[in-house]
Design an enzyme around this catalytic site. Structure first.
Site, PDB file in Angstrom:
ATOM      1  N   GLU A 191     -50.767  52.788  -4.753  1.00  0.00           N
ATOM      2  CA  GLU A 191     -50.343  51.413  -5.049  1.00  0.00           C
ATOM      3  C   GLU A 191     -50.611  50.486  -3.860  1.00  0.00           C
ATOM      4  O   GLU A 191     -51.003  49.337  -4.042  1.00  0.00           O
ATOM      5  CB  GLU A 191     -48.865  51.366  -5.433  1.00  0.00           C
ATOM      6  CG  GLU A 191     -48.566  51.916  -6.813  1.00  0.00           C
ATOM      7  CD  GLU A 191     -49.326  51.212  -7.926  1.00  0.00           C
ATOM      8  OE1 GLU A 191     -49.735  50.052  -7.757  1.00  0.00           O
ATOM      9  OE2 GLU A 191     -49.536  51.848  -8.975  1.00  0.00           O
ATOM     10  N   TYR A 237     -42.821  44.919  -5.870  1.00  0.00           N
ATOM     11  CA  TYR A 237     -43.803  45.551  -6.756  1.00  0.00           C
ATOM     12  C   TYR A 237     -43.949  47.037  -6.447  1.00  0.00           C
ATOM     13  O   TYR A 237     -43.841  47.893  -7.327  1.00  0.00           O
ATOM     14  CB  TYR A 237     -45.169  44.850  -6.636  1.00  0.00           C
ATOM     15  CG  TYR A 237     -46.240  45.637  -7.319  1.00  0.00           C
ATOM     16  CD1 TYR A 237     -46.389  45.579  -8.698  1.00  0.00           C
ATOM     17  CD2 TYR A 237     -47.068  46.507  -6.608  1.00  0.00           C
ATOM     18  CE1 TYR A 237     -47.329  46.356  -9.351  1.00  0.00           C
ATOM     19  CE2 TYR A 237     -48.004  47.286  -7.243  1.00  0.00           C
ATOM     20  CZ  TYR A 237     -48.139  47.204  -8.615  1.00  0.00           C
ATOM     21  OH  TYR A 237     -49.060  47.986  -9.249  1.00  0.00           O
ATOM     22  N   ASP A 270     -46.850  42.692 -11.027  1.00  0.00           N
ATOM     23  CA  ASP A 270     -47.919  42.076 -10.231  1.00  0.00           C
ATOM     24  C   ASP A 270     -48.646  41.064 -11.124  1.00  0.00           C
ATOM     25  O   ASP A 270     -48.196  40.762 -12.239  1.00  0.00           O
ATOM     26  CB  ASP A 270     -48.874  43.145  -9.688  1.00  0.00           C
ATOM     27  CG  ASP A 270     -49.634  43.856 -10.798  1.00  0.00           C
ATOM     28  OD1 ASP A 270     -49.303  43.627 -11.984  1.00  0.00           O
ATOM     29  OD2 ASP A 270     -50.560  44.621 -10.492  1.00  0.00           O
TER      30      ASP A 270
END
Ligand code: SF4
Length: 374
Positions: A46, A129, A147
């Site tokens: 991520e 996030y 996001d």
């Protein structure tokens, strides 16, 4: 209060859960970080995927995991090694935060990631996030990861024309998704599936900057933007401010042993703490007069205790950051070090530059010149 974020025919957002989850289970792309979605793998992928395309991330992810297969190995990497592994991915503070966080995890959490959204959120470099992604994908907790992709999908599904870049829009949609997760994610795997399904839909069907592929979308019957035929008008963005420009003269200073000068950037600010090629800030608009640039380069050499020999003007180059553009001109100059040479300059061989010292992509054009001259 009336829910403004509703689907076609006023249906609640929760209606998307079943068709979207089924679609994802049948259509998920096989990605390296999905094979064994440990908290470490989810975290690393991520962070790498922020502002970066999947195809660009794949080789970095494999290389990074080979060098640091787990959190203790990541904590043990030197800053230079970390930067080298990250070289070319950009946004280098992400890599530095990974290293810092790995140390915190080793010191405070037994080299594991905490199974708790708030504790994840408190770690260096882990924002809403990333915390949401790790908590839901790796730990199956009911926390969305919101996001730009997810905002676009939700804005289209609900035909919401708020400014998608405004913090208030993100806050409102995030709060609504938290409520949706709480209501819908009741069985093992639900939250992990929902987070990845929302991301996947935004990446493969509900595409940015072009018409979405609604005919293939599992949510087409629920989508308000499709019903109102306004998919390409959403997400709405307020007009952007013009990007600032900064002009620089980049110096390739080569000493008698064929080594090139690099220096550290200040810890704070853009590309903080990274190695860079020395350069001089030029007034804006800058001069393109070769003699004037040559004079500036020689002045830099004098001030830094270097004897300058012949110089060559190099082609200009440009690098675009999010809010800033660097317009660069270049000068190649042979130098001799003296006892007064500034300690801020480190002379390294092209091989050391290739294997040990990471230079930001902004200098790629000038780095290529060094390689070509080797
Ligand atoms: S129907 Fe089209 S606009 Fe609506 S969510 Fe699906 S892909 Fe996006």
């Amino acid at each position: 209060m009336k829910d403004a974020l509703t689907l076609s025919r006023g249906l609640p957002l929760e209606e998307l859960f079943v068709p979207l989850s089924s679609w994802y289970r049948e259509n998920a792309r096989p990605l390296p970080w999905r094979e064994n979605a440990t908290p470490y793998h989810v975290w690393l992928s991520e962070v790498m995927l922020q502002q970066t395309r999947i195809e660009a991330v794949r080789p970095y992810y494999a290389r990074f995991l080979a060098a640091a297969p787990d959190i203790p190995a990541l904590a043990a990497l030197s800053d230079d090694r970390l930067m080298k592994l990250w070289e070319g991915l950009g946004y280098y503070s992400r890599a530095r935060n990974l290293g810092r966080t790995a140390i915190v995890l080793c010191e405070q959490y037994g080299a594991q990631m905490p199974r708790d959204y708030a504790a994840l959120r408190a770690l260096p470099g882990i924002g809403e996030y990333t915390a949401g992604a790790i908590a839901s994908i790796a730990f199956d907790l009911p926390t969305p990861a919101v996001d730009g992709n997810v905002l676009r999908v939700v804005c289209r599904l609900t035909a919401d024309r708020s400014d998608v870049l405004a913090p208030a829009t993100k806050k409102r949609i995030t709060a609504r998704l938290f409520a949706l997760y709480e209501k819908c994610c009741r069985q093992a795997g639900d939250a992990a599936t929902l987070t990845q399904a929302l991301m996947e839909l935004g990446e493969v069907l509900c595409l940015p900057n072009r018409a979405p592929l609604c005919d293939a979308c599992p949510l087409a019957p629920l989508c308000r933007a499709r019903e109102e035929k306004c998919q390409t008008e959403i997400p709405f963005r307020s007009p952007k401010k013009a990007r600032k420009e900064s002009h620089k003269l980049v110096l390739l200073l080569r000493d008698d042993k064929g080594r090139y000068a690099i220096r550290r950037r200040p810890e704070d600010g853009l590309l903080g703490g990274l190695w860079e090629l020395p350069h001089i800030d030029l007034p804006t608009p800058s001069t393109e007069d070769g003699d004037a640039l040559d004079r500036l380069a020689r002045e830099f050499c004098r001030e830094n205790g270097l004897l300058a020999a012949e110089s060559t003007t190099l082609p200009p180059s440009k690098h675009i950051f999010t809010h800033l553009t660097w317009q660069m001109q270049g000068c190649y100059i042979n130098v001799t070090q003296t006892e007064h040479t500034s300690r801020e300059l480190l002379f390294v061989s092209p091989e050391e530059l290739r294997t040990q010292y990471a230079l930001p992509t902004a200098f790629a054009a000038y780095r290529r010149i060094i390689v070509a001259k080797t």
